[in-house]
Design a protein around this motif. Structure first.
Motif, PDB file in Angstrom:
ATOM      1  N   LYS A  56      -7.968  11.838  33.376  1.00 17.33           N
ATOM      2  CA  LYS A  56      -6.583  11.726  33.725  1.00 17.33           C
ATOM      3  C   LYS A  56      -5.891  11.607  32.371  1.00 17.33           C
ATOM      4  CE  LYS A  56      -4.153   8.543  35.915  1.00 17.33           C
ATOM      5  NZ  LYS A  56      -3.727   7.367  36.802  1.00 17.33           N
ATOM      6  N   VAL A 116      -0.657  15.401  28.284  1.00 16.50           N
ATOM      7  CA  VAL A 116       0.170  16.855  28.613  1.00 16.50           C
ATOM      8  C   VAL A 116       1.510  16.280  29.320  1.00 16.50           C
ATOM      9  CG1 VAL A 116       0.248  18.959  29.737  1.00 16.50           C
ATOM     10  CG2 VAL A 116      -1.858  18.160  28.644  1.00 16.50           C
ATOM     11  N   ASP A 136       5.633  17.009  27.988  1.00 18.05           N
ATOM     12  CA  ASP A 136       6.638  17.632  28.985  1.00 18.05           C
ATOM     13  C   ASP A 136       7.918  16.901  29.397  1.00 18.05           C
ATOM     14  OD1 ASP A 136       5.178  20.013  29.031  1.00 18.05           O
ATOM     15  OD2 ASP A 136       4.365  19.722  31.009  1.00 18.05           O
ATOM     16  N   ARG A 175       9.761  10.602  32.434  1.00 18.15           N
ATOM     17  CA  ARG A 175       9.186  10.635  33.616  1.00 18.15           C
ATOM     18  C   ARG A 175       7.772   9.831  33.795  1.00 18.15           C
ATOM     19  NH1 ARG A 175      11.068  10.241  38.046  1.00 18.15           N
ATOM     20  NH2 ARG A 175       9.713   8.523  37.956  1.00 18.15           N
ATOM     21  N   SER A 200       7.026   6.248  35.748  1.00 13.02           N
ATOM     22  CA  SER A 200       5.900   6.327  36.675  1.00 13.02           C
ATOM     23  C   SER A 200       4.988   5.340  36.481  1.00 13.02           C
ATOM     24  CB  SER A 200       5.394   7.644  36.722  1.00 13.02           C
ATOM     25  OG  SER A 200       6.054   8.817  37.039  1.00 13.02           O
ATOM     26  N   TYR A 235       3.683   4.026  33.140  1.00 14.37           N
ATOM     27  CA  TYR A 235       2.846   4.049  32.304  1.00 14.37           C
ATOM     28  C   TYR A 235       3.306   3.589  30.999  1.00 14.37           C
ATOM     29  CZ  TYR A 235      -0.365   7.259  34.758  1.00 14.37           C
ATOM     30  OH  TYR A 235      -0.917   7.785  35.824  1.00 14.37           O
ATOM     31  N   SER A 267      12.583  16.434  36.945  1.00  6.61           N
ATOM     32  CA  SER A 267      11.809  16.099  35.833  1.00  6.61           C
ATOM     33  C   SER A 267      10.558  15.935  36.326  1.00  6.61           C
ATOM     34  CB  SER A 267      12.287  14.734  35.200  1.00  6.61           C
ATOM     35  OG  SER A 267      11.424  13.939  34.243  1.00  6.61           O
ATOM     36  N   VAL A 268       9.669  17.114  36.113  1.00  6.23           N
ATOM     37  CA  VAL A 268       8.245  17.189  36.471  1.00  6.23           C
ATOM     38  C   VAL A 268       7.694  17.648  35.218  1.00  6.23           C
ATOM     39  CG1 VAL A 268       8.823  17.575  38.752  1.00  6.23           C
ATOM     40  CG2 VAL A 268       8.724  19.387  37.249  1.00  6.23           C
ATOM     41  N   TYR A 269       6.214  17.794  35.303  1.00  5.51           N
ATOM     42  CA  TYR A 269       5.238  18.226  34.232  1.00  5.51           C
ATOM     43  C   TYR A 269       4.933  19.543  34.318  1.00  5.51           C
ATOM     44  CZ  TYR A 269       4.756  13.220  34.900  1.00  5.51           C
ATOM     45  OH  TYR A 269       5.343  11.770  35.018  1.00  5.51           O
ATOM     46  N   GLU A 270       5.786  20.489  33.752  1.00  5.85           N
ATOM     47  CA  GLU A 270       5.546  21.805  33.895  1.00  5.85           C
ATOM     48  C   GLU A 270       4.221  22.401  33.619  1.00  5.85           C
ATOM     49  OE1 GLU A 270       9.075  24.447  32.516  1.00  5.85           O
ATOM     50  OE2 GLU A 270      10.016  23.057  34.264  1.00  5.85           O
ATOM     51  N   ASP A 271       3.391  22.122  32.758  1.00  5.96           N
ATOM     52  CA  ASP A 271       2.085  22.441  32.364  1.00  5.96           C
ATOM     53  C   ASP A 271       1.141  21.919  33.218  1.00  5.96           C
ATOM     54  OD1 ASP A 271       2.886  23.932  30.301  1.00  5.96           O
ATOM     55  OD2 ASP A 271       2.719  22.314  28.825  1.00  5.96           O
ATOM     56  N   LEU A 272       1.315  21.111  34.195  1.00  5.02           N
ATOM     57  CA  LEU A 272       0.162  20.797  35.046  1.00  5.02           C
ATOM     58  C   LEU A 272       0.646  21.292  36.437  1.00  5.02           C
ATOM     59  CD1 LEU A 272       0.081  16.784  34.023  1.00  5.02           C
ATOM     60  CD2 LEU A 272      -1.107  18.813  33.222  1.00  5.02           C
ATOM     61  N   GLU A 289      -1.644  17.588  40.257  1.00  5.84           N
ATOM     62  CA  GLU A 289      -1.811  16.775  39.086  1.00  5.84           C
ATOM     63  C   GLU A 289      -0.646  15.880  38.605  1.00  5.84           C
ATOM     64  OE1 GLU A 289      -5.053  19.633  36.700  1.00  5.84           O
ATOM     65  OE2 GLU A 289      -2.972  19.979  36.042  1.00  5.84           O
ATOM     66  N   GLU A 318      -0.687  13.153  41.089  1.00  9.11           N
ATOM     67  CA  GLU A 318      -1.913  12.412  40.892  1.00  9.11           C
ATOM     68  C   GLU A 318      -1.572  11.498  39.802  1.00  9.11           C
ATOM     69  OE1 GLU A 318      -6.568  13.289  40.218  1.00  9.11           O
ATOM     70  OE2 GLU A 318      -5.200  13.919  38.499  1.00  9.11           O
ATOM     71  N   ILE A 319      -0.658  11.818  38.833  1.00  9.33           N
ATOM     72  CA  ILE A 319      -0.308  10.966  37.759  1.00  9.33           C
ATOM     73  C   ILE A 319       0.461   9.642  38.415  1.00  9.33           C
ATOM     74  CG2 ILE A 319       1.194  10.934  35.827  1.00  9.33           C
ATOM     75  CD1 ILE A 319      -0.072  13.384  34.734  1.00  9.33           C
ATOM     76  N   SER A 320       1.326  10.027  39.397  1.00  9.91           N
ATOM     77  CA  SER A 320       1.996   8.984  39.900  1.00  9.91           C
ATOM     78  C   SER A 320       1.341   8.140  41.060  1.00  9.91           C
ATOM     79  CB  SER A 320       3.273   9.371  40.613  1.00  9.91           C
ATOM     80  OG  SER A 320       4.221   9.804  39.710  1.00  9.91           O
ATOM     81  N   GLN A 377      -2.112  23.928  44.162  1.00 12.37           N
ATOM     82  CA  GLN A 377      -2.826  24.235  42.930  1.00 12.37           C
ATOM     83  C   GLN A 377      -1.927  25.313  41.766  1.00 12.37           C
ATOM     84  OE1 GLN A 377      -5.390  22.980  42.037  1.00 12.37           O
ATOM     85  NE2 GLN A 377      -5.669  21.928  44.048  1.00 12.37           N
ATOM     86  N   GLU A 404       9.635  15.709  42.384  1.00 14.18           N
ATOM     87  CA  GLU A 404       9.915  14.491  42.000  1.00 14.18           C
ATOM     88  C   GLU A 404      10.037  13.434  42.924  1.00 14.18           C
ATOM     89  OE1 GLU A 404      13.064  14.584  39.026  1.00 14.18           O
ATOM     90  OE2 GLU A 404      12.386  12.665  38.336  1.00 14.18           O
ATOM     91  N   MET A 421       6.502  12.468  43.848  1.00  8.38           N
ATOM     92  CA  MET A 421       5.901  11.627  42.780  1.00  8.38           C
ATOM     93  C   MET A 421       6.388  10.081  43.087  1.00  8.38           C
ATOM     94  SD  MET A 421       6.328  14.294  39.724  1.00  8.38           S
ATOM     95  CE  MET A 421       6.161  13.498  38.491  1.00  8.38           C
TER      96      MET A 421
END
Lengths: 372, 249
Positions: free
Chosen positions: A222, A228, A232, A236, A240, A242, B94-99, B103, B106-108, B145, B160, B163
């Motif tokens: 993770k 990553v 981006d 955020r 969240s 971190y 504001s989201v993580y475009e590459d994930l 995922e 999951e980060i949140s 996915q 968001e 999240m």
């Protein structure tokens, strides 16, 4: 799902091909002199792998990796130099038993901070701990203050310049511009003959795989996905829950440790360490190895380091004054034309033509065969 | 007003922030009760977003205090504020475009937020179940996915919000959650927000008056960094000062 397995099929294939090249193809194809050169190129691949983590995954561009490469290299060189400077071997000096360059600089006793480098265990520890500590201090000072991007790159470059000036200025303690030379044995094992260089080549190759596995584990955790995510949308991630700075500090330290391992292996493989390998130009070259290979690809970084260094040797033998311009042009070409480097070209043009088992099935499903 | 009433979850008192002499928020006080949905409205440049920035620690106050469950937030580090139970959604999605969507969520997920915690994080059945549950709530079950980059604007807004939801914050702050959405998306979002603002305190910045009337417990009207009016929707709509500067005649 294949996600849960240790390696994806294509990653495993990539690792196997690299292992084949490093452990079978090169040793069979190259003579001892060339194999030693490729051993030297491999030591730069450690830096490139660290840069893929910092820059490719984390967006942290360091133009000062030469400093960490140098720290590892100097730690190893200090140990080897002390081993080479026995009182018997240095009997003609005015102070026998200290490194020759200290004697030339009228230093009459070994400085206190050199003493622990008599011990090989301490030296190995220092190769990992010194750069990590230094990277931690830099990272703490920068990332806690939210210094990033191009400012971070410029400051790390300045640190590379300062490190060179410091090493050259403190000639009596560091060997100055000549560096630490005339290294002979490692724990009694002579590192100068071709057979030793070949053995060191294989040690390098094994350590490259250790670093690749560590880097892959980090990227798959993770932690890797948070890196990553930070690239981006850093805010955020921060909001969240971190502590973004500590993630950057950690990955910067890992990159520094990998560079340092490369530096220590460089000293062994090449037999000396000097400030010309620490400064701004080599630090930028290291970024180019990573960029040419593809800054998002760990395997690409290894190929990038090998290829650019091979090109450097080949072209600088024929056109010494043109090489730096060629290198600059290469960097510009990579950034403008193929920003994901060789790995990006591979993914775009070669991979679609390869029949990975899973992909093949899908392709067939898209073009159903006529019913029989 | 009972200033030290322990029933308030958030107490903003005499809050001021000055950017080179310009007071974006000027001596602002307001109080939020548990399970209240507070909507902040006001003309552009009134300082609404800055108030949210101050509460979540993105901007530091020049003076004043922000009390959250008895803790002072004005000098707390951003990630600590989050862990104390404050969640915030930004105005532009504001989201993580590459994930992938999975995922992103999951980060949140509120576990493994330290460096070594993240290295050791295991995606167990509990995590997967919770993410699937949230994805259901935010209408993205089919997209788990997919990379977040391919989502529509409205879907990114929902992601968001999801999240935030997975963090389960006690105070949720939403900055224009329906801005830029189609009519259909807007309706779905209103329904989604009405569901998730139960059991927690919420601060929403919004311009859509119909939407505000639908969700607000109380409304705070801001103008030039100050509180212009506060009360029920009907109360502020009838306030001549509010009509003058914001709602129009």
């Amino acid at each position: 799902m294949t996600r849960s397995s240790l390696f994806r099929r294509d990653e495993a294939a990539g690792l196997a091909i690299l292992a084949l090249i490093l452990f079978v193809v090169f040793p069979l194809m190259l003579d001892d002199f060339r194999l030693n050169l490729f051993g030297k190129y491999l030591t730069y691949a450690f830096v490139a792998i660290g840069l893929v983590l910092c820059w490719g995954a984390g967006g942290i561009l360091s133009l000062g990796q030469g400093v960490f490469f140098g720290l590892g290299g100097y730690c190893m060189a200090m140990f080897l130099k002390l081993e080479a400077s026995t009182p018997e071997a240095t009997a003609i000096q005015s102070t026998p038993g200290i490194p020759d360059f200290m004697d030339w600089n009228q230093i009459t006793a070994l400085p206190l901070w050199w003493e622990p480098f008599h011990n090989f265990g301490f030296t190995l520890l220092a190769i990992l701990a010194v750069p990590a500590l230094f990277a931690f201090v830099i990272g703490f000072a920068m990332f806690r203050r939210r210094v990033g991007g191009v400012y971070f790159a410029i400051i790390t470059q300045a640190i590379a310049a300062i490190a060179t000036i410091l090493i050259i200025g403190q000639q009596g303690y560091t060997g100055g511009v000549n560096g630490i030379t005339d290294l002979r044995t490692l724990l009694g094992w002579d590192i100068r003959p071709d057979s030793a260089k070949v053995a060191l080549y294989f040690v390098n190759a094994v350590l490259i795989f250790v670093c690749l596995f560590v880097a892959m584990a980090i990227r798959k955790s993770k932690f890797g996905r948070v890196l990553v995510a930070m690239r981006d949308a850093e805010d955020r991630v921060r909001f969240s829950g971190y502590d973004v700075a500590s993630f950057k500090i950690f990955v910067f330290c890992v990159g520094a440790m990998m560079a340092s391992i490369g530096g220590a292996m460089f000293t062994l493989q090449v037999g000396f360490m000097s400030p010309t390998i620490v400064g701004i130009v080599p630090s930028i070259e290291m970024v180019i190895f990573c960029a040419v290979g593809g800054r998002h690809s760990l395997l690409g970084a290894v190929y990038g380091a090998l290829l650019v260094n091979w090109a450097k040797t080949t072209f600088s033998e024929s056109f010494p004054e043109l090489w730096l311009f060629g290198l600059g042009a290469l960097f510009i070409a990579v950034v403008m034309a193929f920003p994901n480097g060789l790995a990006g070209l591979f993914d775009d043009y070669v991979k679609p033509r390869l029949a990975w088992p899973g992909r093949g099935r899908r392709a067939r499903a898209d073009n159903p065969q006529p019913a029989e | 007003m009972a200033q030290n009433n322990p029933n308030f979850i958030l107490m903003v008192e005499d809050l001021t922030v000055s950017f080179d002499g310009f007071k974006a928020v000027d001596n602002l006080s307001f109080y939020v009760e548990p399970n209240e949905c507070r909507v902040i409205i006001g003309p552009n440049g009134a300082g609404k977003t800055t108030v949210l920035d101050l509460i979540c620690g993105r901007t530091r106050a020049t003076s004043g205090s922000i009390g959250f469950k008895g803790q002072e937030l004005t000098r707390m580090r951003e990630d600590k504020i989050v862990h104390s139970g404050v969640g915030r959604k930004f105005q532009t999605p504001s989201v993580y475009e590459d994930l992938t969507v999975f995922e992103n969520l999951e980060i949140s997920y509120p576990r493994g937020h330290s460096v070594f915690g993240a290295l050791a994080f295991k995606r167990d059945a509990g995590v997967t179940a919770r993410i699937e549950e949230i994805a259901e709530t935010i209408f993205l079950s089919e997209m788990l996915q997919s990379r977040a980059a391919i989502l529509s604007h409205g879907q990114k807004q929902w992601l968001e919000i999801g999240m935030l939801l997975i963090q389960d914050p006690e105070l949720m702050m939403l900055d224009e959650p329906v801005a830029g959405m189609s009519v259909a998306e807007r309706r779905k979002t209103a329904e989604l927000l009405n569901r998730i603002i139960q059991d927690r305190s919420v601060i929403v910045i919004e311009h859509d008056m119909g939407f505000v009337a639908d969700i607000a417990t109380r409304v705070t009207v801001m103008h030039q960094g100050k509180r212009l009016s506060e009360g029920s929707m009907a109360h502020v709509q009838a306030d001549p000062k509010v009509v003058e500067v914001y709602l129009g005649h």
